[in-house]
Design an enzyme around this catalytic site. Structure first.
Site, PDB file in Angstrom:
ATOM      1  N   THR A 147     -69.775  -2.220  10.282  1.00  0.00           N
ATOM      2  CA  THR A 147     -70.529  -0.978  10.401  1.00  0.00           C
ATOM      3  C   THR A 147     -69.576   0.143  10.749  1.00  0.00           C
ATOM      4  OG1 THR A 147     -72.538   0.032  11.303  1.00  0.00           O
ATOM      5  CG2 THR A 147     -71.155  -1.197  12.832  1.00  0.00           C
TER       6      THR A 147
ATOM      7  N   ARG B 213     -57.913 -13.921  11.778  1.00  0.00           N
ATOM      8  CA  ARG B 213     -57.858 -12.919  10.716  1.00  0.00           C
ATOM      9  C   ARG B 213     -58.376 -11.579  11.228  1.00  0.00           C
ATOM     10  NH1 ARG B 213     -62.091  -9.624   8.049  1.00  0.00           N
ATOM     11  NH2 ARG B 213     -61.242  -8.975   6.032  1.00  0.00           N
TER      12      ARG B 213
ATOM     13  N   ASP C  95     -59.827  -4.575   8.083  1.00  0.00           N
ATOM     14  CA  ASP C  95     -59.395  -3.190   8.248  1.00  0.00           C
ATOM     15  C   ASP C  95     -60.103  -2.477   9.390  1.00  0.00           C
ATOM     16  OD1 ASP C  95     -61.878  -3.169   6.989  1.00  0.00           O
ATOM     17  OD2 ASP C  95     -61.418  -1.399   5.786  1.00  0.00           O
TER      18      ASP C  95
ATOM     19  N   THR D 146     -65.877   0.085   4.328  1.00  0.00           N
ATOM     20  CA  THR D 146     -66.518  -1.203   4.537  1.00  0.00           C
ATOM     21  C   THR D 146     -66.189  -2.132   3.372  1.00  0.00           C
ATOM     22  OG1 THR D 146     -68.609  -0.719   3.383  1.00  0.00           O
ATOM     23  CG2 THR D 146     -68.448  -0.016   5.677  1.00  0.00           C
TER      24      THR D 146
ATOM     25  N   THR E 233     -64.183  -4.986   1.553  1.00  0.00           N
ATOM     26  CA  THR E 233     -62.959  -5.787   1.461  1.00  0.00           C
ATOM     27  C   THR E 233     -61.776  -5.100   2.139  1.00  0.00           C
ATOM     28  OG1 THR E 233     -63.798  -6.579  -0.666  1.00  0.00           O
ATOM     29  CG2 THR E 233     -61.528  -7.142  -0.102  1.00  0.00           C
ATOM     30  N   GLY E 234     -61.590  -5.408   3.413  1.00  0.00           N
ATOM     31  CA  GLY E 234     -60.517  -4.795   4.176  1.00  0.00           C
ATOM     32  C   GLY E 234     -59.132  -5.177   3.707  1.00  0.00           C
TER      33      GLY E 234
END
Length: 305
Positions: free
Chosen positions: A166, A193, A196, A216, A218-219
């Site tokens: 978020t 892990r 971002d 938001t 796929t970092g």
């Protein structure tokens, strides 16, 4: 004043609006709202409603940036703690560091009086264990967790394709911008892990002189491109918000190798123009929007690019 956030922000969006209307600083208003999201079990990508890592343990990430000072606080892979955005703000306020991770972040939380939270939702635990039983042989299951985990990172996918977090972006009555993020991270992620969400310049950035951005999905992609910082830097160099976001999208589209997935960019500039775009997302993407003068927030559709 302006506030935007992704669709998962619904439990706390009105809270942030209330804080902004009372004249609170943007960074505090955004943290207040995001803390409501972190405790809402119906939000399956953040806080208590999120999904565990491969070992069945919850690890939370968050980032806070004050656009007035460009000070940053971030935490990553934090156990036993739900209000991680609030913890990230305390890193910014109290320490000479920018980021704390893992047990160190939890130690800091304990020093500040943050309680030890129950973080693994029973349904998340059930789904995690049932998926392990499906993927592992009886021998591997009996030896778990003392087995190689790396092969599982390709075999086990998100139960609901959850690679989300978020994000809240806002401008307060003094004209200052802020960006705040929170996530439980990629479901079934390899332990430790980081996406971002806690990485300044990748998942979030704010500079009150020019603008703010947050991402938001796929970092792994936005970390490679420094997406949020790209947008704010382009604004500083004189690009319009549309041009700045387009530039960031071009960089993401140039990626060929590694993990490629969907990305959603949220951005506002110092003139309170905003733009939300969706790249490589199969499902329709929506976001929340509110601006001074509006009685109620609106849920709007993101632009596909």
């Amino acid at each position: 004043m302006i506030l935007i956030a992704n669709s998962e922000a619904w439990p706390g969006f009105s809270k942030s609006i209330e804080c902004l209307r009372r004249g609170e600083r943007a960074v505090d208003a955004l943290v207040a709202g995001i803390c409501e999201v972190e405790r809402e079990a119906k939000v399956r990508s953040v806080g208590y409603g999120g999904w565990p890592n491969m070992l069945g343990r919850m690890e939370f990430d968050a980032g806070v940036m004050d656009g007035a000072t460009r000070q940053v606080g971030a935490v990553g892979a934090v156990p036993d703690t739900l209000p991680v955005a609030a913890l990230a703000r305390e890193v910014m306020r109290r320490l000479p560091h920018v980021m704390l991770t893992g047990d160190g972040a939890r130690r800091f939380a304990t020093e500040l009086g943050f309680p030890i939270d129950e973080t693994l939702h029973p349904d998340s635990k059930r789904v995690w264990w049932e998926r392990l039983q499906k993927e592992l042989s009886p021998e591997a299951l009996a030896a778990f967790p003392d087995i190689p985990l790396a092969p599982l990172s390709h075999a086990i996918t998100d139960p609901e394709r959850v690679r989300d977090n978020t994000v809240f972006l806002g401008r307060d009555s003094a004209g200052d911008l802020a960006s705040v993020t929170s996530t439980s991270g990629w479901a079934w992620k390899y332990p430790g892990r980081l996406g971002d969400s806690p990485i300044p310049g990748a998942g979030y950035y704010a500079d009150s002189r020019f603008g703010a951005a947050a991402c938001t999905h796929t970092g792994e992609m936005t970390m490679r491109c420094g997406t949020a910082r790209t947008i704010v830097l382009a604004l500083r160099l004189g690009h319009s918000l549309r041009q700045a976001v387009d530039l960031a999208v071009e960089e993401l589209k140039d990626l060929r190798d590694g993990f490629i997935g969907g990305v959603v960019i949220h951005a506002i500039d110092a003139d309170q123009t905003h733009r939300v775009v969706s790249l490589n997302c199969e499902e329709p993407i929506h976001y929340w929007f509110w601006q001074e003068g509006m009685n109620e927030p609106e849920k709007r559709a993101a632009e596909r690019v």
